[in-house]
Design a protein around this motif. Structure first.
Motif, PDB file in Angstrom:
ATOM      1  N   PHE A 183      21.923  40.669  23.810  1.00  0.00           N
ATOM      2  CA  PHE A 183      22.299  41.525  22.683  1.00  0.00           C
ATOM      3  C   PHE A 183      21.902  40.882  21.353  1.00  0.00           C
ATOM      4  O   PHE A 183      21.365  41.552  20.463  1.00  0.00           O
ATOM      5  CB  PHE A 183      23.805  41.790  22.714  1.00  0.00           C
ATOM      6  N   ASP A 184      22.165  39.579  21.208  1.00  0.00           N
ATOM      7  CA  ASP A 184      21.829  38.889  19.963  1.00  0.00           C
ATOM      8  C   ASP A 184      20.325  38.911  19.711  1.00  0.00           C
ATOM      9  O   ASP A 184      19.876  39.166  18.591  1.00  0.00           O
ATOM     10  CB  ASP A 184      22.329  37.445  20.007  1.00  0.00           C
ATOM     11  N   THR A 224      19.074  42.645  18.951  1.00  0.00           N
ATOM     12  CA  THR A 224      19.439  43.204  17.656  1.00  0.00           C
ATOM     13  C   THR A 224      18.827  42.436  16.491  1.00  0.00           C
ATOM     14  O   THR A 224      18.641  43.007  15.407  1.00  0.00           O
ATOM     15  CB  THR A 224      20.967  43.233  17.490  1.00  0.00           C
ATOM     16  N   LYS A 225      18.494  41.171  16.685  1.00  0.00           N
ATOM     17  CA  LYS A 225      17.990  40.359  15.580  1.00  0.00           C
ATOM     18  C   LYS A 225      16.465  40.334  15.498  1.00  0.00           C
ATOM     19  O   LYS A 225      15.898  40.356  14.400  1.00  0.00           O
ATOM     20  CB  LYS A 225      18.521  38.925  15.700  1.00  0.00           C
ATOM     21  N   TRP A 228      13.280  43.720  21.314  1.00  0.00           N
ATOM     22  CA  TRP A 228      13.268  43.695  22.779  1.00  0.00           C
ATOM     23  C   TRP A 228      12.135  42.856  23.353  1.00  0.00           C
ATOM     24  O   TRP A 228      12.248  42.306  24.451  1.00  0.00           O
ATOM     25  CB  TRP A 228      13.163  45.124  23.318  1.00  0.00           C
TER      26      TRP A 228
END
Length: 237
Positions: free
Chosen positions: A20-21, A24-25, A28
């Motif tokens: 997830f980190d 989102t940062k 993908w």
């Protein structure tokens, strides 16, 4: 629930949180870089640390409010006292946020101080607080094994010194972690746990280098990861 089910949930939780980190940062396309032996070993065999890291990753970027952040950190330190070290690194990444070389040196100095405290000064500190643990396995890694992470620290140093670039929170945090790793080479400290626990931030910090520097460090990181897998399977074999 059985112990195996609980362990499976912890492993799934930390892998989801890491993914997830990164997603989102930085996107993908960087998710496959999490397929690393350090991450795999961390998620499947260091469950207490993994659970604590997954919990504090929800709050350390300052998105959840001070009250929840304090509660999560207290909970995480009851799971594993090593979270105190990560808490110090997180606070430092929030405090030293201006774009100047002094802040790079401050972050690196904090990392160096932590490495000395958990290395040469460890027995003295534990004796002072009446902790009787005295026997530790030698889990130090060689300079060659850690060479990529030292190179990444140098890249960040060059950016702070010569480039007018604002470093992200993850990059500032990574500087402290990488400084621990660098000093551990000299003191014989245990570095791989710090690298594994901070892996998403380290990937984000590589992207944060920007432009050709980012592409260069990733072009080195990919073959380095392949070599790590070859080494890991040779050890297992």
């Amino acid at each position: 629930m059985s112990a195996d089910q609980i362990f499976f949930l912890i492993t799934t939780f930390i892998l989801w949180r890491f993914s997830f980190d990164v997603l989102t940062k930085i996107g993908w396309q960087y998710l496959p870089l999490l397929i690393n032996p350090l991450v795999v070993n961390f998620a499947f065999s260091q469950l207490r640390t993994a659970l604590a890291i997954a919990l504090i990753s929800f709050v350390w970027r300052g998105q959840r409010g001070i009250g929840l952040t304090v509660v999560i950190y207290i909970l995480a330190t009851t799971i594993h006292t090593a979270m105190i070290i990560f808490l110090i690194c997180h606070i430092a990444s929030h405090l030293f946020k201006n774009n100047n070389y002094f802040n790079f040196l401050a972050l690196a100095s904090i990392g160096a101080a932590i490495a000395i405290a958990i290395g040469p000064l460890r027995e003295m500190i534990l004796s002072t607080i009446n902790d009787r643990r005295t026997d530790y396995l030698d889990m130090a890694s060689s300079a060659a094994y850690l060479s990529f992470w030292i190179l990444l620290l140098l890249f960040h140093g060059v950016i702070f010194k010569f480039r007018n670039r604002i470093m992200s929170l993850d990059a500032r945090y990574s500087i402290t972690i990488l400084s621990i790793v660098a000093i551990n080479i000299l003191t014989g400290g245990y570095s791989t746990r710090f690298i594994a626990a901070s892996f998403p931030s380290l990937l984000i910090s590589m992207k944060d280098l920007g432009g050709n520097r980012s592409r260069m460090i990733f072009s080195i990181f990919i073959p380095y990861t392949i070599i790590l897998w070859m080494y890991w399977f040779r050890i297992l074999g």
